[in-house]
Design an enzyme around this catalytic site. Structure first.
Site, PDB file in Angstrom:
ATOM      1  N   GLY A   1      75.534  27.072  40.900  1.00 27.83           N
ATOM      2  CA  GLY A   1      76.925  27.419  41.127  1.00 27.83           C
ATOM      3  C   GLY A   1      77.927  26.362  40.744  1.00 27.83           C
TER       4      GLY A   1
ATOM      5  CG  ASP B   1      65.414  29.199  30.945  1.00 28.56           C
ATOM      6  OD1 ASP B   1      65.822  30.318  30.608  1.00 28.56           O
ATOM      7  OD2 ASP B   1      65.768  28.620  31.990  1.00 28.56           O
TER       8      ASP B   1
ATOM      9  CG  HIS C   1      65.762  30.351  26.475  1.00 34.65           C
ATOM     10  ND1 HIS C   1      66.731  30.020  27.385  1.00 34.65           N
ATOM     11  CD2 HIS C   1      65.479  29.216  25.810  1.00 34.65           C
ATOM     12  CE1 HIS C   1      67.018  28.739  27.286  1.00 34.65           C
ATOM     13  NE2 HIS C   1      66.271  28.229  26.328  1.00 34.65           N
TER      14      HIS C   1
ATOM     15  N   GLY D   1      65.226  17.710  40.967  1.00 34.28           N
ATOM     16  CA  GLY D   1      64.055  17.597  40.108  1.00 34.28           C
ATOM     17  C   GLY D   1      63.635  18.879  39.421  1.00 34.28           C
ATOM     18  CG  HIS D   2      63.870  23.688  39.462  1.00 36.24           C
ATOM     19  ND1 HIS D   2      64.601  24.745  39.011  1.00 36.24           N
ATOM     20  CD2 HIS D   2      62.572  24.093  39.442  1.00 36.24           C
ATOM     21  CE1 HIS D   2      63.790  25.757  38.744  1.00 36.24           C
ATOM     22  NE2 HIS D   2      62.557  25.387  38.992  1.00 36.24           N
TER      23      HIS D   2
ATOM     24  CD  GLU E   1      72.941  32.287  30.638  1.00 39.41           C
ATOM     25  OE1 GLU E   1      73.633  31.459  31.248  1.00 39.41           O
ATOM     26  OE2 GLU E   1      72.172  33.073  31.206  1.00 39.41           O
TER      27      GLU E   1
END
Length: 336
Positions: A116, A36, A280, A92-93, A210
């Protein structure tokens, strides 16, 4: 959130490798694990991109060939406090950042979610410079831009920012669930402009849309979006489609005249050879050159996620990403 259920373990666990300078076909890829990637920014002769990772991965290069992993945007184990109460279970990801310069600063947009779950949020932080050696370098978090709670919402991940020729700024975002949303951004606050609403411009009904990006060329706005599934290495089915409109808020139609909100989309780039599941889109305009950054899963390196650079060209009013960005050296070097 089908996209993230497999997690981005590849991006988080794979160590950067070094590509041999003996490569027969020079390319602009970096072997740094990259998922990404944001649009590439250039400041004082240095190129930067940001990507999914703990604390947000930052990578720099003096020449688009030799890349170096820099210090993460947020230090290990730290992140803005508002995230804890908005996205419970966040570790934190950060996912899918994008960066734009406006109001004399760099605005870095980032995604927070858990696997999820439709509970997600996009936040933004600002810094006067990207140069980590500068005394002015400092990211100041500006808080939440948008959030989602249920599957009917635009899932608040994958922000893509575009500055228009008139100075106005727009954001597109979303993943599966409610589809892709678009809205104008206040160029001072970095938040959605007061009095505006987010408009659905693609996907919906939990279909596989997306990683949206908005690009303007001439009188048209082009909405690039990914279909298929990412994050599965060699089994990834990602591919890039596009629609165009004379408004940054749509409606976006493909070459057959079909709206992207009802399943339209002209294919721009799909799996070919070494390049599995490309996706992306991010755009860097430099002189007369339009340079697009994407990620792909490397069929020659166990499906690991890597950066790829393509030249964006237009023919008869429609974009083409088939041309790889050439480099002047015999190989690409990545280092820690």
């Amino acid at each position: 959130m089908i996209k993230r259920q497999t997690a981005l373990l590849l991006a988080g666990l794979i160590l950067p490798l070094v590509v041999s300078a003996q490569s027969q076909t020079p390319t602009s890829e970096t072997s740094i694990a990259t998922h990404d990637p944001s649009s590439i920014q250039k400041e004082d002769g240095q190129y930067w991109y940001f990507s999914t990772g703990h604390g947000i991965q930052a990578v720099s290069s003096p020449d688009l060939q030799h890349w170096k992993v820099e210090k993460s945007i947020f230090e290990k184990g730290t992140w803005p406090n508002w995230i804890d109460s908005t996205v419970q279970g966040f570790k934190g990801h950060f996912w899918a950042p994008d960066c734009v310069r406006m109001n004399g600063k760099y605005y870095l947009y980032y995604s927070c979610s858990t696997f999820g779950s439709p509970t997600s949020a996009i936040g933004v932080a600002t810094s006067p410079t990207l140069n980590q050696q500068s005394p002015d370098y400092r990211w100041t978090d500006q808080g939440m831009v948008v959030k989602s709670k249920v599957k009917a919402d635009f899932n608040a991940i994958d922000p893509g920012l575009m500055r228009d020729t008139d100075g106005r700024v727009y954001m597109v975002y979303g993943s599966f669930h409610g589809g892709i949303g678009a809205a104008e951004i206040d160029t001072v606050t970095g938040k959605i402009k007061a009095g505006t609403t987010v408009k659905r411009v693609a996907g919906g009904r939990e279909s596989d849309w997306e990683a949206a990006a908005l690009v303007k060329e001439g009188r048209y706005y082009y909405l690039f979006v990914n279909n298929g599934l990412c994050c599965k290495g060699l089994n990834s089915t990602y591919y890039i489609v596009v629609g165009r409109s004379e408004s940054p808020l749509g409606p976006f139609l493909d070459q057959t005249g079909r709206d992207l909100t009802v399943g339209g989309g002209t294919v721009v780039l799909r799996t070919a050879g070494q390049y599995i599941g490309p996706g992306h889109v991010g755009l860097l305009r430099e002189g007369n050159r339009n340079l697009v950054s994407i990620h792909f899963y490397d069929a020659e390196n166990k499906g690991r996620p890597r950066l790829d650079l393509r030249l964006l060209k237009f023919k008869n009013g429609w974009p083409n990403l088939d041309t790889k960005y050439p480099t002047s050296s015999g190989g690409i070097h990545a280092k820690l």
